[in-house]
Design a protein around this motif. Structure first.
Motif, short mmCIF file in Angstrom:
data_model
loop_
_atom_site.label_atom_id
_atom_site.label_comp_id
_atom_site.label_asym_id
_atom_site.label_seq_id
_atom_site.Cartn_x
_atom_site.Cartn_y
_atom_site.Cartn_z
N ASP A 98 0.85 -1.19 0.00
CA ASP A 98 0.00 0.00 0.00
C ASP A 98 0.89 1.24 0.00
N ASP A 126 -1.69 -2.31 -4.27
CA ASP A 126 -2.43 -1.07 -4.16
C ASP A 126 -1.62 0.13 -4.65
N HIS A 161 -6.94 -1.95 -5.73
CA HIS A 161 -6.95 -0.65 -6.43
C HIS A 161 -6.46 -0.78 -7.88
N HIS A 272 -1.83 -9.50 -0.99
CA HIS A 272 -2.34 -8.16 -0.66
C HIS A 272 -3.41 -8.26 0.43
FE LIG Z 1 -6.21 -2.89 -0.69
#
Ligand SMILES: [Fe+2]
Length: 409
Positions: A98, A126, A161, A272
């Protein structure tokens, strides 16, 4: 492709999890950059094209259009299983999750990681807000991008994402910049960043999953991102569960043979999405699928994930029958959450709740990453923050006679 201006961490405070909101935020960020450069007379036109037509086009295309085709191994002679650099020497792998927010904070984390000269750098997914081409470029590809490239290799997993824009930029732009080299002279496979030389070849990363291994450990990157989004309406009837697609399960079966009792190397899964959480909805289905693959040779695994923007270590626990030492490292580049856990609070071993500052009156914590040092049977993990301070360090060991991974106190 132009570099869009750096983003402010404030833009990410309170970001929701809907695709609609994330598309709007990407569009808005691009519009702001045009506003800063445009002549006054152009602003209205730019606004219309970028914010209304541009937004509507990209959002509808992403929501109703097809996902980028799933990519998997074997792909030619690339099996997706790579030997770590020079067998059994100490290997340092940096894990960031992230992280791709293109902010001064993500730059700083990138610089700290780079100062440790990682052999491999791996992003656990992400790219904000929607993994658009401009966002992939700004974080990973631009000459000013701060992705801390590993000396021997760079690998990425997909988060949700990236799939908000159907995964096209992830597969078409990002994977070809991640390199893997095969050295045919001794049959070993190395990941490197340099251009090919001598008799070796560069293998681009071809799928959203992989295995890096030596004689003691296997680091297995799992793709949970591709199945984390679904088309409108379908998602109501069948909510996305981040399952491992059949191509990935086939690869795990045919290339890794987790059920083989003669292969007693320590297993480190990366993904993830979390198989469990003390804070939010988790996704246990991949753990259930993996449990089946272990068959009768069941043993504990270390599993490191992101998705939640915090640093948390959990007590060992069973997820769908699989014994898991779980670690959440989603504090790479987004505002770090430091709120109290909601459920299973007793399952937490450590949790970095230090408040670094307030953003929009919300307390946020310290960004950071995990550094894994593999040295024969031992694996040292240091969780470092954006100031390069060690927040937590752990020492793991694999008993190669039994295949048991354990934490040394
Ligand atoms: Fe995520």
């Amino acid at each position: 492709m132009p570099d869009f201006p750096k983003r402010d961490l404030k833009e990410y405070v309170d970001v929701g999890h809907s695709e609609l909101e994330n598309h709007l935020r990407t569009q808005n960020a691009q519009f702001q950059s045009v506003l800063e450069e445009a002549y006054a007379g152009r602003k209205l036109t730019d606004f219309l094209w970028l914010n209304i037509f541009g937004f509507a086009f990209h959002y509808l295309k992403s929501r109703f259009g097809p996902r980028h085709p799933y990519q998997f191994y074997p792909s030619g002679d690339d099996t997706g299983v790579y030997r770590m650099k020079a067998d059994n020497e100490t290997t340092f792998i940096a894990l960031l999750s992230d992280w791709a927010s293109d902010t001064p904070e993500s730059d700083r984390v990138g610089a700290v990681v780079a100062s440790h000269k990682p052999d491999y750098s791996i992003h656990l997914g992400d790219i904000y807000f929607v993994g658009a081409p401009s966002e992939v470029y700004d974080n990973f590809i631009s000459p000013t991008a701060s992705w801390p490239r590993g000396k021997w290799g760079n690998l990425v997993l997909s988060g949700n994402h990236e799939m908000y824009s159907n995964g096209a930029a992830f597969y078409k732009m990002l994977l070809p910049t991640m390199g893997v080299r095969v050295n045919p002279s001794d049959g070993s496979i190395y990941s490197v960043v340099e251009k090919p030389s001598g008799g070796s070849m560069i293998y681009e990363q071809k799928a959203g999953f992989f295995c890096l291994e030596n004689d003691y450990w296997r680091v297995i990157g799992l793709d949970t991102g591709y199945t984390s989004v679904e088309r409108p309406f379908v998602e109501i009837l069948s909510p996305p569960d981040c399952h491992l697609r059949k191509e990935q399960v086939r690869w795990l079966k045919n290339q890794l043979h987790l059920e083989n009792p003669d292969d007693r190397r320590g297993i480190v899964f990366l993904s993830h999405h979390p198989p469990f959480s003390a804070f939010r909805t988790a996704f246990p289905r991949p753990a259930r699928q993996l449990r089946q693959l272990f068959g009768d040779f069941l043993r504990p695994v270390l599993w490191i994930w992101g998705h939640e923007h915090r640093l948390v270590g959990y007590q060992k626990r069973e997820v769908a029958g699989l014994p898991v030492f779980g670690r959440c490292i989603g504090h790479g580049g987004m505002p770090v959450e430091i709120d109290l856990p909601k459920i299973n609070t007793e399952s937490i071993l450590f949790y970095d709740q230090r408040r670094r500052k307030n953003l929009r009156r919300i307390g946020i914590g310290y960004n950071g990453f995990a550094g894994l040092k593999f040295d024969k049977e031992t694996l040292n993990i240091e969780y470092r923050d954006v100031e390069d301070k060690v927040v937590v360090s752990e020492r793991w060991t694999i008993d190669i006679q039994t295949g048991m991974v354990d934490k040394m106190e």
